[in-house]
Write a protein that holds these residues in place. Structure first.
Motif, PDB file in Angstrom:
ATOM      1  N   PRO A   1       0.795  -1.228   0.000  1.00 52.37           N
ATOM      2  CA  PRO A   1       0.000   0.000   0.000  1.00 52.37           C
ATOM      3  C   PRO A   1       0.830   1.282   0.000  1.00 52.37           C
ATOM      4  O   PRO A   1       0.418   2.266  -0.609  1.00 52.37           O
ATOM      5  CB  PRO A   1      -0.845  -0.103   1.279  1.00 52.37           C
ATOM      6  N   LEU A   2       1.989   1.275   0.633  1.00 55.09           N
ATOM      7  CA  LEU A   2       2.765   2.522   0.668  1.00 55.09           C
ATOM      8  C   LEU A   2       3.357   2.842  -0.697  1.00 55.09           C
ATOM      9  O   LEU A   2       3.917   3.913  -0.905  1.00 55.09           O
ATOM     10  CB  LEU A   2       3.879   2.445   1.713  1.00 55.09           C
ATOM     11  N   ASP A   3       3.252   1.902  -1.619  1.00 58.79           N
ATOM     12  CA  ASP A   3       3.770   2.131  -2.969  1.00 58.79           C
ATOM     13  C   ASP A   3       2.726   2.763  -3.891  1.00 58.79           C
ATOM     14  O   ASP A   3       2.865   2.703  -5.103  1.00 58.79           O
ATOM     15  CB  ASP A   3       4.292   0.820  -3.576  1.00 58.79           C
ATOM     16  N   PHE A   4       1.691   3.366  -3.323  1.00 62.12           N
ATOM     17  CA  PHE A   4       0.713   4.086  -4.147  1.00 62.12           C
ATOM     18  C   PHE A   4       1.467   5.115  -5.016  1.00 62.12           C
ATOM     19  O   PHE A   4       2.313   5.853  -4.513  1.00 62.12           O
ATOM     20  CB  PHE A   4      -0.305   4.797  -3.240  1.00 62.12           C
ATOM     21  N   GLY A   5       1.162   5.104  -6.309  1.00 62.27           N
ATOM     22  CA  GLY A   5       1.807   6.067  -7.222  1.00 62.27           C
ATOM     23  C   GLY A   5       3.230   5.707  -7.603  1.00 62.27           C
ATOM     24  O   GLY A   5       3.892   6.452  -8.322  1.00 62.27           O
ATOM     25  N   HIS A   6       3.718   4.575  -7.120  1.00 68.19           N
ATOM     26  CA  HIS A   6       5.135   4.262  -7.314  1.00 68.19           C
ATOM     27  C   HIS A   6       5.435   3.383  -8.511  1.00 68.19           C
ATOM     28  O   HIS A   6       6.565   3.330  -8.965  1.00 68.19           O
ATOM     29  CB  HIS A   6       5.708   3.586  -6.061  1.00 68.19           C
ATOM     30  N   TRP A   7       4.430   2.625  -8.984  1.00 69.52           N
ATOM     31  CA  TRP A   7       4.782   1.674 -10.040  1.00 69.52           C
ATOM     32  C   TRP A   7       5.236   2.419 -11.293  1.00 69.52           C
ATOM     33  O   TRP A   7       6.238   2.057 -11.903  1.00 69.52           O
ATOM     34  CB  TRP A   7       3.629   0.698 -10.316  1.00 69.52           C
ATOM     35  N   SER A   8       4.555   3.520 -11.653  1.00 73.10           N
ATOM     36  CA  SER A   8       5.006   4.287 -12.812  1.00 73.10           C
ATOM     37  C   SER A   8       6.218   5.145 -12.446  1.00 73.10           C
ATOM     38  O   SER A   8       7.082   5.414 -13.280  1.00 73.10           O
ATOM     39  CB  SER A   8       3.877   5.159 -13.343  1.00 73.10           C
ATOM     40  N   ALA A   9       6.284   5.548 -11.176  1.00 71.39           N
ATOM     41  CA  ALA A   9       7.392   6.413 -10.747  1.00 71.39           C
ATOM     42  C   ALA A   9       8.742   5.724 -10.925  1.00 71.39           C
ATOM     43  O   ALA A   9       9.703   6.321 -11.424  1.00 71.39           O
ATOM     44  CB  ALA A   9       7.198   6.816  -9.286  1.00 71.39           C
ATOM     45  N   HIS A  10       8.817   4.456 -10.526  1.00 75.44           N
ATOM     46  CA  HIS A  10      10.105   3.750 -10.650  1.00 75.44           C
ATOM     47  C   HIS A  10      10.547   3.701 -12.106  1.00 75.44           C
ATOM     48  O   HIS A  10      11.716   3.894 -12.426  1.00 75.44           O
ATOM     49  CB  HIS A  10       9.987   2.327 -10.088  1.00 75.44           C
ATOM     50  N   LYS A  11       9.583   3.447 -12.977  1.00 75.40           N
ATOM     51  CA  LYS A  11       9.896   3.359 -14.406  1.00 75.40           C
ATOM     52  C   LYS A  11      10.348   4.727 -14.934  1.00 75.40           C
ATOM     53  O   LYS A  11      11.321   4.839 -15.688  1.00 75.40           O
ATOM     54  CB  LYS A  11       8.637   2.874 -15.140  1.00 75.40           C
ATOM     55  N   LEU A  12       9.649   5.768 -14.498  1.00 78.75           N
ATOM     56  CA  LEU A  12       9.988   7.125 -14.944  1.00 78.75           C
ATOM     57  C   LEU A  12      11.391   7.537 -14.503  1.00 78.75           C
ATOM     58  O   LEU A  12      12.134   8.149 -15.270  1.00 78.75           O
ATOM     59  CB  LEU A  12       9.005   8.111 -14.319  1.00 78.75           C
ATOM     60  N   GLU A  13      11.746   7.192 -13.281  1.00 80.19           N
ATOM     61  CA  GLU A  13      13.098   7.519 -12.806  1.00 80.19           C
ATOM     62  C   GLU A  13      14.126   6.862 -13.709  1.00 80.19           C
ATOM     63  O   GLU A  13      15.106   7.485 -14.115  1.00 80.19           O
ATOM     64  CB  GLU A  13      13.315   6.961 -11.393  1.00 80.19           C
ATOM     65  N   ALA A  14      13.895   5.588 -14.020  1.00 75.02           N
ATOM     66  CA  ALA A  14      14.876   4.841 -14.798  1.00 75.02           C
ATOM     67  C   ALA A  14      14.966   5.383 -16.225  1.00 75.02           C
ATOM     68  O   ALA A  14      16.074   5.635 -16.719  1.00 75.02           O
ATOM     69  CB  ALA A  14      14.524   3.355 -14.808  1.00 75.02           C
TER      70      ALA A  14
ATOM     71  N   ILE B   1       4.314  12.634 -10.051  1.00 75.47           N
ATOM     72  CA  ILE B   1       3.661  12.303 -11.333  1.00 75.47           C
ATOM     73  C   ILE B   1       2.840  11.013 -11.189  1.00 75.47           C
ATOM     74  O   ILE B   1       1.683  10.936 -11.620  1.00 75.47           O
ATOM     75  CB  ILE B   1       4.732  12.175 -12.446  1.00 75.47           C
ATOM     76  N   GLY B   2       3.423  10.014 -10.548  1.00 70.75           N
ATOM     77  CA  GLY B   2       2.719   8.739 -10.360  1.00 70.75           C
ATOM     78  C   GLY B   2       1.453   8.912  -9.527  1.00 70.75           C
ATOM     79  O   GLY B   2       0.399   8.332  -9.836  1.00 70.75           O
ATOM     80  N   VAL B   3       1.535   9.722  -8.491  1.00 71.00           N
ATOM     81  CA  VAL B   3       0.363   9.962  -7.634  1.00 71.00           C
ATOM     82  C   VAL B   3      -0.715  10.706  -8.433  1.00 71.00           C
ATOM     83  O   VAL B   3      -1.911  10.382  -8.352  1.00 71.00           O
ATOM     84  CB  VAL B   3       0.770  10.759  -6.365  1.00 71.00           C
ATOM     85  N   ALA B   4      -0.287  11.691  -9.244  1.00 66.90           N
ATOM     86  CA  ALA B   4      -1.254  12.455 -10.051  1.00 66.90           C
ATOM     87  C   ALA B   4      -2.013  11.507 -10.981  1.00 66.90           C
ATOM     88  O   ALA B   4      -3.255  11.508 -11.020  1.00 66.90           O
ATOM     89  CB  ALA B   4      -0.518  13.530 -10.860  1.00 66.90           C
ATOM     90  N   VAL B   5      -1.284  10.669 -11.696  1.00 65.06           N
ATOM     91  CA  VAL B   5      -1.923   9.784 -12.682  1.00 65.06           C
ATOM     92  C   VAL B   5      -2.825   8.761 -11.973  1.00 65.06           C
ATOM     93  O   VAL B   5      -3.972   8.533 -12.381  1.00 65.06           O
ATOM     94  CB  VAL B   5      -0.845   9.072 -13.537  1.00 65.06           C
TER      95      VAL B   5
END
Ligand SMILES: NC(=O)c1ccc[n+]([C@@H]2O[C@H](COP(=O)([O-])OP(=O)(O)OC[C@H]3O[C@@H](n4cnc5c(N)ncnc54)[C@H](O)[C@@H]3O)[C@@H](O)[C@H]2O)c1
Ligand SMILES: [Zn+2]
Length: 393
Positions: free
Chosen positions: A269-282, A296-300
Motif C-alpha cells: 500500500p505505501l507504494d501508491f503512485g510508485h509503479w510508474s514512478a520507478h519506471k519514470l526515474e529509470a 507524477i505517479g500519484v497524479a496519474v
C-alpha cells in the motif's frame, strides 16, 4: 503413540506463527548536533561496563553546506559526557544514487566495521540522504547479521518517508535495490536544522510522499496539505515541520501497526503512485528525482482512481492542485502509454505473482486492483497532461 518426551510420533508438520517484539525509536529535534545533542547520546546503550562503540558516516552533500559538521560531531561524540567510544574518524561518503551503484563502497564499509571490531552491540550512525542511509544501512545489516543503525535522515524525502522504513538496499546487476535486506533501524532522528542545506528542488521532493500517505490514510492531513502547499514550497514554518511530522508518523504507524512491515503480502500500500514512478526515474536516467517521479505517479493514479473506482473528481483535482502548489511536476515529456504499461509489467515481475496495485476509492480508503484498463489510463494521462500544461501558462 508418544516418544519419551511426550511428542506425538504422528505429527510431522509444525506450522507455528511467531512474532518478534521490536522497538522502533523516532526522535524529533531542532538541532541534533547542537543544543539537542543529548537526544542523540541517549540512544547509545552502554555495553556492560564499557561505553558504546560507534562509527559515524556522513553525506558529502551535507558537509559541503556545513563544513564544520564532521568536526562538530567528532568533538561532541569524543567528549567523555557523551558516553560513546568513537572508534574511527567521522567519514564522508558521496551522496545521491552514485553511492548505491558502487560496490567498492559497501566493501569499504564492511572492512571498516571489521577493522574496528564493531559487534552486534556497536553502533553505526549515518547522517545523510536516503541513498546513503540505504547503503550504510545495508552494510550494517549484513555485518554480523546486524549492527545497530542510527539514522539521521537529512532530506525531506528521507525524513518524511524512507528514514523510518525497515528496508535498505544497494543497486546490483545494474538493477535498483536488487541487493538489500529488511532490518529495523535502532533509531531515527529527524532534525529540522539539517534540512536547511537542501536546494529548493530537493526540499520540495519529500512532500510528494506526504501527499501519497495522506491520500492513503488521512483525509485531515490531505486537507492540511491542500491548504499549506504554497507555504511548504516556500519552506515556511510551521507548515513544513507539521507536514514532515504527520507524514513520518503515518508511515511509522503503518510499519509498526499495519501488520506487514516486511511486505510479505502481495499488496504494497505505501507504494501508491510508485509503479510508474520507478519506471519514470529509470527512463529519465534519474533526471527526475524520486520525489518528482512519485508526484507524477500519484497524479496519474489519483485521476485513474476517479475514472475507474469512483474517487470523487474534487479529490483528484485537489490532488493535482496540491502537487502543483508544492511546485512538484505532475507530468513529464518522457511519459507515454508504453512507458506506463512497461512499468506495470516490471512492477508485477518485481512483486512476483499476481499484479496488485493500490488505488483509491476515497481519501483514506485504499483498494487493491489486479488489472489496469488501458483506455481509462490513457484518459487519466491526458487529463493530467492537460492540467500540467495549463498550469504553466
Ligand atoms: N529504503 C527505503 O525504504 C527507501 C524509500 C524511498 C527511497 N529510498 C532511496 O532513497 C534514495 C533517494 O534519497 P533522497 O531523496 O533522500 O536523496 P539522496 O540521498 O539521493 O540525496 C540527494 C542529494 O542531496 C544531498 N544532500 C542530502 N542531504 C543534504 C542536506 N541536508 N543538505 C545539502 N545536501 C544534502 C546528497 O548529497 C545528494 O547529492 C534513492 O536511492 C531511493 O531508492 C529508499
Ligand atoms: Zn517513495
Amino acid at each position: 503413540m508418544s516418544d519419551p518426551f511426550g511428542q506425538s510420533a504422528k505429527q510431522n508438520r509444525y506450522d507455528i506463527e511467531f512474532a518478534v517484539p521490536m522497538v522502533h525509536r523516532l526522535r524529533f529535534t531542532k538541532d541534533c548536533f547542537g543544543d539537542d545533542f543529548s537526544v542523540v547520546t541517549d540512544l547509545f546503550e552502554r555495553s556492560g561496563n564499557s561505553c558504546a562503540r560507534a562509527q559515524v558516516w556522513i553525506d558529502e552533500g551535507l558537509c559541503n553546506w556545513d563544513r564544520q559538521l564532521s568536526q562538530k560531531i567528532t568533538a561532541r561524540l569524543s567528549s567523555p559526557a557523551a558516553g560513546v567510544d568513537l572508534v574511527a574518524p567521522v567519514e564522508q561518503l558521496p551522496g545521491g544514487e552514485a553511492v548505491k551503484n558502487d560496490p567498492a563502497i559497501v566493501h569499504h564499509l564492511l572492512e571498516s566495521f571489521n577493522r574496528d571490531n564493531l559487534d552486534r552491540r556497536s553502533y553505526v550512525l549515518v547522517v545523510g540522504g536516503g541513498a546513503i542511509l540505504d547503503t550504510v544501512g545495508y552494510a550494517a545489516a549484513i555485518a554480523h547479521r546486524g549492527i545497530r543503525l542510527i539514522r539521521v535522515p537529512t532530506t525531506t524525502l528521507a525524513q518524511a518517508d524512507s528514514g523510518v522504513g525497515v528496508k535498505n538496499a544497494v543497486n546490483w546487476f545494474k538493477k535498483k535495490n536488487w541487493k538489500g535486506t529488511f532490518a529495523a533501524p535502532w533509531a531515527v532522528v529527524n532534525d529540522e536544522r539539517l534540512l536547511e542545506g537542501l536546494s529548493d528542488r530537493d526540499f520540495r521532493c519529500g512532500f510528494s510522499e506526504a501527499v501519497k500517505v495522506s491520500l492513503l490514510k488521512s483525509p485531515e492531513f490531505f486537507q492540511f496539505l491542500t491548504g499549506a502547499a504554497e507555504a511548504i514550497a516556500a519552506r515556511g514554518q510551521p507548515q513544513t515541520a507539521i507536514a514532515i511530522r504527520e507524514s513520518v508518523l503515518l508511515h511509522l504507524w503503518h510499519i509498526t501497526r499495519g501488520g506487514d512491515p516486511f511486505e510479505l503480502q502481495q499488496a504494497r500500500p505505501l507504494d501508491f503512485g510508485h509503479w510508474s514512478a520507478h519506471k519514470l526515474e529509470a527512463i529519465t536516467q534519474y533526471r527526475l528525482r524520486h520525489g518528482e517521479a512519485v508526484a507524477i505517479g500519484v497524479a496519474v493514479d489519483t485521476v485513474y482512481s476517479h475514472l475507474q473506482l469512483g474517487l470523487p473528481r474534487s479529490v483528484a483535482d485537489a490532488t493535482l492542485k496540491t502537487l502543483l502548489g508544492l511546485q512538484l511536476p505532475i507530468w513529464d515529456s518522457a511519459l507515454n502509454e508504453s512507458v506506463i504499461f512497461d512499468g506495470l509489467e516490471e512492477f508485477r515481475q518485481h512483486l512476483g505473482g499476481e499484479l496488485t496495485i493500490t488505488l483509491l476509492k476515497q481519501v483514506g480508503q485504499p483498494v487493491d486492483v489486479h488489472s489496469i484498463d488501458r483506455g481509462a489510463m490513457r484518459e487519466a494521462m491526458s487529463y493530467v497532461a492537460e492540467n500540467a500544461a495549463s498550469s504553466v501558462v
